[in-house]
Design a protein around this motif. Structure first.
Motif, PDB file in Angstrom:
ATOM      1  N   VAL A 108       0.862  -1.073  -0.040  1.00  0.00           N
ATOM      2  CA  VAL A 108      -0.196  -0.186  -0.158  1.00  0.00           C
ATOM      3  C   VAL A 108       0.968   1.194   0.138  1.00  0.00           C
ATOM      4  O   VAL A 108       1.764   1.440   0.982  1.00  0.00           O
ATOM      5  N   ILE A 109       0.720   2.071  -0.923  1.00  0.00           N
ATOM      6  CA  ILE A 109       1.448   3.369  -1.027  1.00  0.00           C
ATOM      7  C   ILE A 109       0.764   4.514  -0.229  1.00  0.00           C
ATOM      8  O   ILE A 109      -0.255   4.863  -0.763  1.00  0.00           O
ATOM      9  N   LEU A 110       1.323   4.826   0.452  1.00  0.00           N
ATOM     10  CA  LEU A 110       0.646   5.951   1.364  1.00  0.00           C
ATOM     11  C   LEU A 110       0.921   7.333   0.774  1.00  0.00           C
ATOM     12  O   LEU A 110       2.040   7.582   0.093  1.00  0.00           O
ATOM     13  N   SER A 111      -0.092   8.197   0.932  1.00  0.00           N
ATOM     14  CA  SER A 111      -0.084   9.782   0.389  1.00  0.00           C
ATOM     15  C   SER A 111       0.593  10.353   1.497  1.00  0.00           C
ATOM     16  O   SER A 111       0.999   9.884   2.677  1.00  0.00           O
ATOM     17  N   GLY A 112       1.224  11.461   1.082  1.00  0.00           N
ATOM     18  CA  GLY A 112       2.002  12.379   2.207  1.00  0.00           C
ATOM     19  C   GLY A 112       0.986  12.675   3.241  1.00  0.00           C
ATOM     20  O   GLY A 112       1.708  12.445   4.342  1.00  0.00           O
ATOM     21  N   ASN A 113       0.105  13.092   3.022  1.00  0.00           N
ATOM     22  CA  ASN A 113      -0.937  13.354   4.071  1.00  0.00           C
ATOM     23  C   ASN A 113      -1.346  12.194   5.073  1.00  0.00           C
ATOM     24  O   ASN A 113      -1.336  12.296   6.290  1.00  0.00           O
ATOM     25  N   LYS A 114      -1.472  10.919   4.539  1.00  0.00           N
ATOM     26  CA  LYS A 114      -1.685   9.695   5.136  1.00  0.00           C
ATOM     27  C   LYS A 114      -0.706   9.325   6.053  1.00  0.00           C
ATOM     28  O   LYS A 114      -0.742   8.902   7.125  1.00  0.00           O
ATOM     29  N   GLU A 115       0.798   9.617   5.487  1.00  0.00           N
ATOM     30  CA  GLU A 115       1.857   9.058   6.324  1.00  0.00           C
ATOM     31  C   GLU A 115       1.978   9.986   7.386  1.00  0.00           C
ATOM     32  O   GLU A 115       2.295   9.779   8.630  1.00  0.00           O
ATOM     33  N   ALA A 116       1.566  11.650   7.322  1.00  0.00           N
ATOM     34  CA  ALA A 116       1.705  12.512   8.435  1.00  0.00           C
ATOM     35  C   ALA A 116       0.490  12.006   9.585  1.00  0.00           C
ATOM     36  O   ALA A 116       0.856  11.991  10.756  1.00  0.00           O
ATOM     37  N   GLU A 117      -0.597  11.638   9.157  1.00  0.00           N
ATOM     38  CA  GLU A 117      -1.590  11.170   9.770  1.00  0.00           C
ATOM     39  C   GLU A 117      -1.054   9.710  10.603  1.00  0.00           C
ATOM     40  O   GLU A 117      -1.398   9.725  11.881  1.00  0.00           O
ATOM     41  N   ASN A 118      -0.711   8.842  10.061  1.00  0.00           N
ATOM     42  CA  ASN A 118      -0.039   7.685  10.662  1.00  0.00           C
ATOM     43  C   ASN A 118       1.025   7.920  11.855  1.00  0.00           C
ATOM     44  O   ASN A 118       1.066   7.558  12.885  1.00  0.00           O
ATOM     45  N   SER A 119       1.934   9.001  11.268  1.00  0.00           N
ATOM     46  CA  SER A 119       2.768   9.372  12.375  1.00  0.00           C
ATOM     47  C   SER A 119       2.358   9.926  13.767  1.00  0.00           C
ATOM     48  O   SER A 119       2.728   9.726  14.644  1.00  0.00           O
TER      49      SER A 119
END
Length: 201
Positions: free
Chosen positions: A113-124
């Motif tokens: 699954v390739i995360l979008s930048g915003n999704k990556e920030a949300e996960n962090s």
């Protein structure tokens, strides 16, 4: 069910394919404890020359596939059946990412699954919220290819953004492109919610 099978039935794993490194974490029971029982990282530098070439680093990609073979063998040996794989900046941006992803998915037998930048920030931000009580402030996650920022108030994520400011970009890109990153930083820093964040001084 034998004891060894029972020991691993609740284990879950995640493989994180980052721009600088690839990591695999295995959790005993992630609902009860977010402390991994297995944590291994390999520095592959998939995004080493991404800004210059627009492609994944060939040696990094080759090494990454070797690492994934090892990770899959570990999962098989430990009989960990619940696992997922995610990709971040390098796999979002590289023009040849699709070819690498196909090879990687065949090895780990799982969709990446390739995360979008915003999704990556949300996960962090969610990772910090899980680990601490009453989170308030700015969560920052600096990776190999990007910097994720998220504003959190009372454990609620309000804004988030991903900036092209990863460690590999800062250290491995040609000097002539560094002004481009500075300009990008200034543009992204103009977001109102970032400018409203209180200074630590």
């Amino acid at each position: 069910m034998i004891a060894r099978e029972r020991d691993f039935i609740n284990k879950e794993a995640i493989i994180d394919l980052g721009s600088n490194s690839i990591r695999m974490l295995i959790y005993d029971n992630i609902l009860n404890s977010q402390i991994p029982v297995f944590n291994e990282k390999a520095v592959c530098q998939l995004g080493k020359n991404l800004d210059r070439t627009g492609k994944l680093d060939p040696k990094g990609a080759e090494f990454a596939l070797t690492v994934l073979k090892r990770f899959k063998q570990i999962l098989s040996n430990l009989k960990v059946k619940k696992y997922k794989a995610i990709g971040t900046a390098a796999l979002r941006e590289a023009t040849d990412a699709k070819e690498f992803i196909i090879k990687a998915q065949k090895i780990i037998k799982k969709k990446i699954v390739i995360l979008s930048g915003n999704k990556e920030a949300e996960n962090s931000a969610l990772g910090v919220i899980i680990g601490f009580q009453k989170v308030n402030g700015l969560v920052a996650d600096l990776g190999g290819g990007s910097l994720e920022l998220a504003r959190v108030e009372k454990n609620i994520i309000h804004e988030k953004i991903s900036l092209p400011l990863g460690v590999l970009r800062l250290f491995n890109q040609p000097k002539r492109n560094k002004n481009k990153d500075r300009k990008s930083t200034r543009l992204n820093s103009s977001h109102e919610w970032i400018s409203r964040m209180p200074s630590s001084a």
